[in-house]
Design a protein around this motif. Sequence first.
Motif, PDB file in Angstrom:
ATOM      1  N   THR A  46       0.816  -1.227   0.000  1.00 38.59           N
ATOM      2  CA  THR A  46       0.000   0.000   0.000  1.00 38.59           C
ATOM      3  C   THR A  46       0.847   1.273   0.000  1.00 38.59           C
ATOM      4  OG1 THR A  46      -0.115  -0.139   2.418  1.00 38.59           O
ATOM      5  CG2 THR A  46      -1.934  -1.097   1.176  1.00 38.59           C
ATOM      6  N   HIS A  47       2.165   1.138  -0.129  1.00 34.28           N
ATOM      7  CA  HIS A  47       3.028   2.315  -0.129  1.00 34.28           C
ATOM      8  C   HIS A  47       2.709   3.213  -1.332  1.00 34.28           C
ATOM      9  CE1 HIS A  47       4.677  -0.345  -3.039  1.00 34.28           C
ATOM     10  NE2 HIS A  47       5.485  -1.001  -2.216  1.00 34.28           N
ATOM     11  N   GLN A  91       4.482   3.198  -5.777  1.00 30.22           N
ATOM     12  CA  GLN A  91       3.038   3.253  -5.961  1.00 30.22           C
ATOM     13  C   GLN A  91       2.442   1.914  -5.513  1.00 30.22           C
ATOM     14  OE1 GLN A  91       1.213   5.968  -6.943  1.00 30.22           O
ATOM     15  NE2 GLN A  91       3.166   7.081  -6.869  1.00 30.22           N
ATOM     16  N   PRO A  92       1.169   1.884  -5.129  1.00 29.06           N
ATOM     17  CA  PRO A  92       0.558   0.629  -4.691  1.00 29.06           C
ATOM     18  C   PRO A  92       0.735  -0.479  -5.736  1.00 29.06           C
ATOM     19  CG  PRO A  92      -0.908   2.453  -4.228  1.00 29.06           C
ATOM     20  CD  PRO A  92       0.229   3.012  -5.030  1.00 29.06           C
TER      21      PRO A  92
END
Length: 206
Positions: A46-47, A91-92
């Motif tokens: 989820t970063h 990104q996710p």
Amino acid sequence: MDTIVYNVEGKEKGRYELPGFFNTEVKTALLHEVTTGYLANLRSGTHATKTRGEVSFSGAKPWKQKGTGNARAGQKNSPLWRKGGIVFGPQPRDYYQKMSKQKRKIALNMAYSALAQDNNLVLVDLIKIDEAKTKKVVELLKNLKVDGRKVIIALPKKDDNIKIAAKNIKNVVVEYIKNLNAYQVLWADKIVTTPEAIDSIKEKQA
């Protein structure tokens, strides 16, 4: 291959002949692949960072194009500016790695084999406590001389008393033996279990 069976006081009670899957040839490449896969599948992915199109800034030009002595600037959301957007930031994404059932099974057998070869499998005739008291589990681990290490207590069936009693002990995990995977087995310094528990997975691992 056989191993010693202890009682809850840590005294030798007999011996137990380990099933054939404890003699599986250990291949580090496969173990690395499977354990890496387990760890990757634990990642949430989820970063996220904001690009220059996502940061909150006015679209106004900071200063006029010429005459100020400053370099040309069109927007404040430039990655070159403080609090501007991030270039090529994380990104996710999904880290999931598919592993076949056969690979997971062979890797688990290898992990069990490595455990037994290093004498890190501790068999107890019966793992049971009358009440959910942490000191009861601490006493058991001391008697078996595995206290202070990363230990998995692998049970043949659900036991809430042991699960609750061991919850506050650092690096001690209580798990139903049929739920163990190769990564967990390799993580542990010692696995404490019973002949009954090993018998319960004999058909599954054969």
